[in-house]
Design a protein around this motif. Structure first.
Motif, mmCIF file in Angstrom:
data_model
loop_
_atom_site.group_PDB
_atom_site.id
_atom_site.type_symbol
_atom_site.label_atom_id
_atom_site.label_comp_id
_atom_site.label_asym_id
_atom_site.label_seq_id
_atom_site.Cartn_x
_atom_site.Cartn_y
_atom_site.Cartn_z
ATOM 1 N N MET A 1 -4.170 7.337 3.018
ATOM 2 C CA MET A 1 -3.769 7.140 1.618
ATOM 3 C C MET A 1 -2.363 7.680 1.399
ATOM 4 S SD MET A 1 -5.694 8.699 -1.752
ATOM 5 C CE MET A 1 -4.865 10.245 -2.143
ATOM 6 N N ASN A 2 -1.586 6.926 0.613
ATOM 7 C CA ASN A 2 -0.264 7.397 0.208
ATOM 8 C C ASN A 2 -0.272 7.737 -1.277
ATOM 9 O OD1 ASN A 2 0.678 6.860 2.770
ATOM 10 N ND2 ASN A 2 2.473 5.753 2.055
ATOM 11 N N VAL A 3 0.641 8.587 -1.672
ATOM 12 C CA VAL A 3 0.843 8.854 -3.097
ATOM 13 C C VAL A 3 2.297 8.539 -3.430
ATOM 14 C CG1 VAL A 3 -1.012 10.524 -3.372
ATOM 15 C CG2 VAL A 3 1.250 11.320 -2.676
ATOM 16 N N CYS A 4 2.490 8.005 -4.636
ATOM 17 C CA CYS A 4 3.854 7.606 -5.006
ATOM 18 C C CYS A 4 4.391 8.440 -6.154
ATOM 19 C CB CYS A 4 3.913 6.116 -5.315
ATOM 20 S SG CYS A 4 2.687 5.529 -6.473
ATOM 21 N N GLY A 5 3.761 9.549 -6.442
ATOM 22 C CA GLY A 5 4.317 10.428 -7.453
ATOM 23 C C GLY A 5 3.371 11.553 -7.805
ATOM 24 N N TYR A 6 3.961 12.644 -8.260
ATOM 25 C CA TYR A 6 3.188 13.776 -8.780
ATOM 26 C C TYR A 6 4.005 14.376 -9.914
ATOM 27 C CZ TYR A 6 1.377 18.509 -9.249
ATOM 28 O OH TYR A 6 0.868 19.679 -9.777
ATOM 29 N N ILE A 7 3.382 14.499 -11.076
ATOM 30 C CA ILE A 7 4.043 15.139 -12.215
ATOM 31 C C ILE A 7 3.281 16.429 -12.504
ATOM 32 C CG2 ILE A 7 4.731 14.908 -14.632
ATOM 33 C CD1 ILE A 7 4.695 11.911 -14.309
ATOM 34 N N PRO A 8 3.916 17.570 -12.376
ATOM 35 C CA PRO A 8 3.189 18.839 -12.560
ATOM 36 C C PRO A 8 2.718 19.068 -13.980
ATOM 37 C CG PRO A 8 5.401 19.232 -11.650
ATOM 38 C CD PRO A 8 5.306 17.767 -11.969
ATOM 39 N N GLU A 9 3.445 18.535 -14.974
ATOM 40 C CA GLU A 9 3.042 18.717 -16.375
ATOM 41 C C GLU A 9 3.373 17.447 -17.148
ATOM 42 O OE1 GLU A 9 5.057 22.135 -17.902
ATOM 43 O OE2 GLU A 9 3.697 23.538 -16.901
ATOM 44 N N SER A 10 2.355 16.859 -17.781
ATOM 45 C CA SER A 10 2.571 15.643 -18.571
ATOM 46 C C SER A 10 1.643 15.676 -19.780
ATOM 47 C CB SER A 10 2.270 14.410 -17.714
ATOM 48 O OG SER A 10 2.303 13.248 -18.521
ATOM 49 N N CYS A 30 -2.428 -6.883 -12.630
ATOM 50 C CA CYS A 30 -2.418 -7.158 -14.070
ATOM 51 C C CYS A 30 -1.043 -7.687 -14.482
ATOM 52 C CB CYS A 30 -2.690 -5.897 -14.877
ATOM 53 S SG CYS A 30 -4.165 -4.982 -14.395
ATOM 54 N N ALA A 31 -1.021 -8.764 -15.254
ATOM 55 C CA ALA A 31 0.258 -9.252 -15.793
ATOM 56 C C ALA A 31 0.805 -8.190 -16.737
ATOM 57 C CB ALA A 31 0.024 -10.553 -16.542
ATOM 58 N N GLY A 32 2.093 -7.854 -16.562
ATOM 59 C CA GLY A 32 2.705 -6.836 -17.426
ATOM 60 C C GLY A 32 2.454 -5.419 -16.962
ATOM 61 N N CYS A 33 1.954 -5.248 -15.746
ATOM 62 C CA CYS A 33 1.695 -3.910 -15.182
ATOM 63 C C CYS A 33 2.917 -3.001 -15.356
ATOM 64 C CB CYS A 33 1.376 -4.042 -13.702
ATOM 65 S SG CYS A 33 1.325 -2.458 -12.831
ATOM 66 N N PHE A 34 2.670 -1.761 -15.735
ATOM 67 C CA PHE A 34 3.759 -0.809 -16.010
ATOM 68 C C PHE A 34 4.399 -0.284 -14.730
ATOM 69 C CE2 PHE A 34 1.954 3.423 -14.936
ATOM 70 C CZ PHE A 34 0.705 2.996 -14.514
ATOM 71 N N ASN A 35 3.758 -0.511 -13.575
ATOM 72 C CA ASN A 35 4.221 0.170 -12.360
ATOM 73 C C ASN A 35 3.948 -0.696 -11.123
ATOM 74 O OD1 ASN A 35 5.092 2.123 -10.609
ATOM 75 N ND2 ASN A 35 3.391 3.552 -10.966
ATOM 76 N N THR A 36 4.596 -1.842 -11.050
ATOM 77 C CA THR A 36 4.316 -2.769 -9.946
ATOM 78 C C THR A 36 4.702 -2.184 -8.577
ATOM 79 O OG1 THR A 36 6.438 -3.826 -10.400
ATOM 80 C CG2 THR A 36 4.501 -4.886 -11.320
ATOM 81 N N ASP A 37 5.640 -1.248 -8.549
ATOM 82 C CA ASP A 37 6.000 -0.615 -7.267
ATOM 83 C C ASP A 37 4.795 0.073 -6.637
ATOM 84 O OD1 ASP A 37 8.560 -1.460 -7.617
ATOM 85 O OD2 ASP A 37 9.362 0.486 -8.243
ATOM 86 N N SER A 38 3.862 0.489 -7.472
ATOM 87 C CA SER A 38 2.704 1.244 -6.976
ATOM 88 C C SER A 38 1.626 0.339 -6.381
ATOM 89 C CB SER A 38 2.090 2.071 -8.113
ATOM 90 O OG SER A 38 1.426 1.217 -9.032
ATOM 91 N N TRP A 39 1.803 -0.992 -6.430
ATOM 92 C CA TRP A 39 0.790 -1.890 -5.845
ATOM 93 C C TRP A 39 0.734 -1.743 -4.327
ATOM 94 C CZ3 TRP A 39 1.420 -7.355 -8.549
ATOM 95 C CH2 TRP A 39 1.229 -7.204 -9.928
ATOM 96 N N ASP A 40 1.856 -1.399 -3.738
ATOM 97 C CA ASP A 40 1.975 -1.312 -2.278
ATOM 98 C C ASP A 40 1.253 -0.056 -1.761
ATOM 99 O OD1 ASP A 40 2.745 -1.162 0.349
ATOM 100 O OD2 ASP A 40 4.906 -1.172 -0.057
ATOM 101 N N PHE A 41 0.288 -0.269 -0.872
ATOM 102 C CA PHE A 41 -0.474 0.869 -0.332
ATOM 103 C C PHE A 41 0.390 1.783 0.541
ATOM 104 C CE2 PHE A 41 -3.772 -1.783 -1.899
ATOM 105 C CZ PHE A 41 -4.841 -0.945 -2.179
ATOM 106 N N GLU A 42 1.547 1.265 0.972
ATOM 107 C CA GLU A 42 2.457 2.071 1.794
ATOM 108 C C GLU A 42 3.541 2.747 0.959
ATOM 109 O OE1 GLU A 42 1.804 2.545 4.968
ATOM 110 O OE2 GLU A 42 0.090 1.212 4.705
ATOM 111 N N ALA A 43 3.525 2.538 -0.342
ATOM 112 C CA ALA A 43 4.558 3.141 -1.196
ATOM 113 C C ALA A 43 4.432 4.666 -1.166
ATOM 114 C CB ALA A 43 4.407 2.637 -2.628
ATOM 115 N N GLY A 44 5.564 5.318 -1.381
ATOM 116 C CA GLY A 44 5.537 6.776 -1.475
ATOM 117 C C GLY A 44 5.406 7.446 -0.133
#
Ligand code: SF4
Length: 167
Positions: A1-10, A30-44
């Protein structure tokens, strides 16, 4: 598994102050997805033991956090890895609430053992695909009005889907 981000406080992915882990990979498209870069399982980057331990320690060290949210991507495409992480989180920080976002419906999660196992580890699941025609920016913590907040323990107890009421 890859992760493409971590926000310590949100304050955007659930109530209160939350740490947020973005899990790479999503096939819902989903059409209009807010984060299409995250679709890739190899991202991050790979979610190594070291990275997992360092994020867990960061969460443990922050007494201001109300909880932790898994989003993505869709964490339910990596159910075993996410469940292992949440189990550790539960042991180290028993008081923190766990939220997870998914494009699956809660009923679909319940039909698949591995997805059900991850769902059981969560307190609240924000379910359903983002639907552009139902987009509503006034809704807190969700993008479209079809998406529901599911109270997982109440749903399991009653054997039916119970929605969580935001306070
Ligand atoms: S489930 Fe979320 S990440 Fe996946 S396509 Fe839909 S909006 Fe994007």
């Amino acid at each position: 598994m890859n992760v493409c981000g971590y926000i310590p406080e949100s304050i955007n992915e659930g109530p209160g102050l939350r740490a947020v882990l973005f899990v790479s990979g999503c096939r819902h498209a989903c059409a209009g997805c807010f984060n299409t870069d995250s679709w890739d399982f190899e991202a991050g980057e790979p979610f190594t033991e070291e990275l997992s331990a360092s994020i867990l320690q960061d969460i443990v060290d922050n007494p201001l956090l109300d909880g932790v949210t898994l989003c993505g991507g869709d964490p339910f495409f990596s159910p075993e890895e996410c469940a292992a992480f949440v189990r550790k989180l539960r042991t180290l920080c028993p008081g923190k609430s766990i939220w997870a976002y998914t494009g699956f419906t809660f009923e679909a999660l319940m039909r698949q053992p591995k997805l059900r196992e991850l769902a059981k580890q969560c307190d609240v699941i924000v379910d359903g695909k983002f639907q552009l025609e139902l987009r509503d920016v006034s809704l807190p913590f969700r993008g479209s009005s079809n998406q529901r907040f599911i109270d997982v323990s109440a749903s399991l107890e009653r054997g039916e889907t119970v929605e969580y009421v935001l306070r």
